[in-house]
Design an enzyme around this catalytic site. Structure first.
Site, PDB file in Angstrom:
ATOM      1  N   SER A   9      35.164  21.726 -24.556  1.00  0.00           N
ATOM      2  CA  SER A   9      36.480  21.661 -25.185  1.00  0.00           C
ATOM      3  C   SER A   9      36.805  23.042 -25.874  1.00  0.00           C
ATOM      4  CB  SER A   9      36.817  20.534 -26.022  1.00  0.00           C
ATOM      5  OG  SER A   9      38.118  20.616 -26.696  1.00  0.00           O
ATOM      6  N   HIS A  34      37.163  22.614 -20.714  1.00  0.00           N
ATOM      7  CA  HIS A  34      38.035  21.566 -20.778  1.00  0.00           C
ATOM      8  C   HIS A  34      39.236  22.170 -21.661  1.00  0.00           C
ATOM      9  CE1 HIS A  34      39.210  17.106 -21.397  1.00  0.00           C
ATOM     10  NE2 HIS A  34      39.442  17.512 -22.518  1.00  0.00           N
ATOM     11  N   ASP A  36      42.551  21.218 -23.990  1.00  0.00           N
ATOM     12  CA  ASP A  36      43.293  20.180 -24.341  1.00  0.00           C
ATOM     13  C   ASP A  36      44.837  20.417 -24.910  1.00  0.00           C
ATOM     14  OD1 ASP A  36      41.526  17.773 -24.854  1.00  0.00           O
ATOM     15  OD2 ASP A  36      40.380  19.190 -26.058  1.00  0.00           O
ATOM     16  N   MET A  38      48.476  19.397 -26.096  1.00  0.00           N
ATOM     17  CA  MET A  38      49.102  18.455 -27.039  1.00  0.00           C
ATOM     18  C   MET A  38      50.336  18.981 -27.400  1.00  0.00           C
ATOM     19  SD  MET A  38      45.861  17.748 -29.504  1.00  0.00           S
ATOM     20  CE  MET A  38      44.006  17.467 -28.958  1.00  0.00           C
ATOM     21  N   HIS A  67      43.304  18.734 -19.753  1.00  0.00           N
ATOM     22  CA  HIS A  67      43.659  17.096 -20.471  1.00  0.00           C
ATOM     23  C   HIS A  67      44.984  17.316 -20.873  1.00  0.00           C
ATOM     24  CE1 HIS A  67      42.367  14.127 -23.461  1.00  0.00           C
ATOM     25  NE2 HIS A  67      43.524  13.704 -22.574  1.00  0.00           N
ATOM     26  N   MET A  69      47.752  16.086 -22.943  1.00  0.00           N
ATOM     27  CA  MET A  69      48.418  14.816 -23.707  1.00  0.00           C
ATOM     28  C   MET A  69      49.838  15.180 -24.185  1.00  0.00           C
ATOM     29  SD  MET A  69      44.732  14.821 -25.867  1.00  0.00           S
ATOM     30  CE  MET A  69      44.393  16.548 -25.229  1.00  0.00           C
ATOM     31  N   MET A 138      38.533   8.213 -23.073  1.00  0.00           N
ATOM     32  CA  MET A 138      38.436   8.895 -24.443  1.00  0.00           C
ATOM     33  C   MET A 138      37.579   7.860 -25.288  1.00  0.00           C
ATOM     34  SD  MET A 138      40.489  11.324 -24.292  1.00  0.00           S
ATOM     35  CE  MET A 138      40.062  11.750 -25.970  1.00  0.00           C
ATOM     36  N   ASP A 176      35.206  11.770 -23.466  1.00  0.00           N
ATOM     37  CA  ASP A 176      35.885  12.786 -24.265  1.00  0.00           C
ATOM     38  C   ASP A 176      35.964  12.299 -25.397  1.00  0.00           C
ATOM     39  OD1 ASP A 176      37.224  14.869 -25.221  1.00  0.00           O
ATOM     40  OD2 ASP A 176      39.056  14.734 -23.982  1.00  0.00           O
TER      41      ASP A 176
HETATM   42  C1  DX5 Z   1      40.670  15.040 -28.322  1.00  0.00           C
HETATM   43  C2  DX5 Z   1      40.460  15.996 -27.237  1.00  0.00           C
HETATM   44  C3  DX5 Z   1      39.131  16.178 -27.183  1.00  0.00           C
HETATM   45  C4  DX5 Z   1      38.121  16.918 -28.454  1.00  0.00           C
HETATM   46  C5  DX5 Z   1      36.714  16.815 -28.111  1.00  0.00           C
HETATM   47  O1  DX5 Z   1      41.893  14.769 -28.224  1.00  0.00           O
HETATM   48  O2  DX5 Z   1      40.846  15.444 -25.879  1.00  0.00           O
HETATM   49  O3  DX5 Z   1      38.693  17.018 -25.761  1.00  0.00           O
HETATM   50  O4  DX5 Z   1      38.766  17.990 -28.687  1.00  0.00           O
HETATM   51  O5  DX5 Z   1      36.315  17.824 -29.262  1.00  0.00           O
HETATM   52  P1  DX5 Z   1      34.875  17.028 -30.052  1.00  0.00           P
HETATM   53  O6  DX5 Z   1      33.911  17.129 -29.095  1.00  0.00           O
HETATM   54  O7  DX5 Z   1      34.843  17.734 -30.994  1.00  0.00           O
HETATM   55  O8  DX5 Z   1      35.148  15.467 -30.269  1.00  0.00           O
HETATM   56 ZN    ZN Z   2      40.305  16.278 -24.038  1.00  0.00          ZN
END
Ligand code: DX5
Ligand code: ZN
Length: 219
Positions: A9, A34, A36, A38, A67, A69, A138, A176
């Protein structure tokens, strides 16, 4: 058994050096990237959107595991597909019509992933398991990197693996959140074949990405 893959990520990367960080991940043996996304609404944090993904994709040959969100997710799917997402993963709670969102992603010729929060039940996606390429479980509440792994989700991974085997299905099972050298084996034993990791990959062993990826794969 499916090959174990690591999807780092970039949430834990140095955002002032993202292009270089992707090069480091490629050299270090990452299987995909990956990303993320948001929106400060579906989750309490904001990150990046399609323009950044588009620029990063130009200089990286790895697949982008995006991913989302964000809610409502439907109206942004096309923008992420155009930006270069290879796998688009959505949360069932972020769409009022999961069937339609899945159809939309497939029609854009992208791999489709569906994601379950720690409190979300498999029932939410059970009718679609024969249509998806990936299920993302998750192991933290989404929103931030660096949180603590929730071992209780391993039961859900096991249950999902059992459903998969019983029905001869072939989707990837990705996990994840809070993945580290101590819990990665349990996640794999439960049935996960793709591990997402941000903190462990970028911060452990003084940021030695290759070592961290190899260690996650070999525990
Ligand atoms: C959380 C994300 C993850 C996160 C993983 O909302 O979806 O992908 O960044 O990071 P670590 O490995 O630090 O938990
Ligand atoms: Zn993620």
């Amino acid at each position: 058994m499916k090959k174990i893959q690591i999807s780092p990520s970039i949430l834990s990367a140095d955002f002032s050096q993202l292009g270089n960080e992707l090069k480091r991940l490629e050299k270090g043996g990452a299987d995909m990237i990956h990303v993320d996304v948001m929106d400060g609404h579906f989750v309490p944090n904001l990150t990046i959107g399609p323009p950044v993904i588009k620029s990063l994709k130009k200089n990286c040959s790895l697949k982008f595991d995006v991913h989302l969100m964000i809610s409502p997710v439907n109206k942004y799917i096309e923008a992420f597909a155009d930006a270069g997402a290879d796998i688009i993963t959505i949360h069932p709670e972020a769409t009022d019509n999961l069937k339609n969102s899945i159809f939309k992603i497939k029609k854009l010729n992208k791999k489709i992933g569906v994601c379950l929060n720690p409190a979300s039940k498999i029932d939410l996606i059970i009718d679609f398991l024969d249509q998806v390429d990936l299920v993302l479980i998750m192991s933290v509440n989404p929103g931030f990197g660096g949180q603590k792994f929730m071992p209780k989700v391993l039961n859900k991974v096991k249950k999902l693996k059992k459903i998969q085997n019983e029905n001869n299905l072939d989707f990837d099972i990705e996990i994840d959140g809070g993945i580290n050298f101590d819990n990665c084996k349990a996640a794999i034993d439960a049935g996960a074949n793709i591990l997402v990791s941000g903190t462990t990959i970028f911060k452990s062993n003084n940021g030695n990405i290759k070592k961290n990826i190899d260690l996650l794969k070999s525990q």
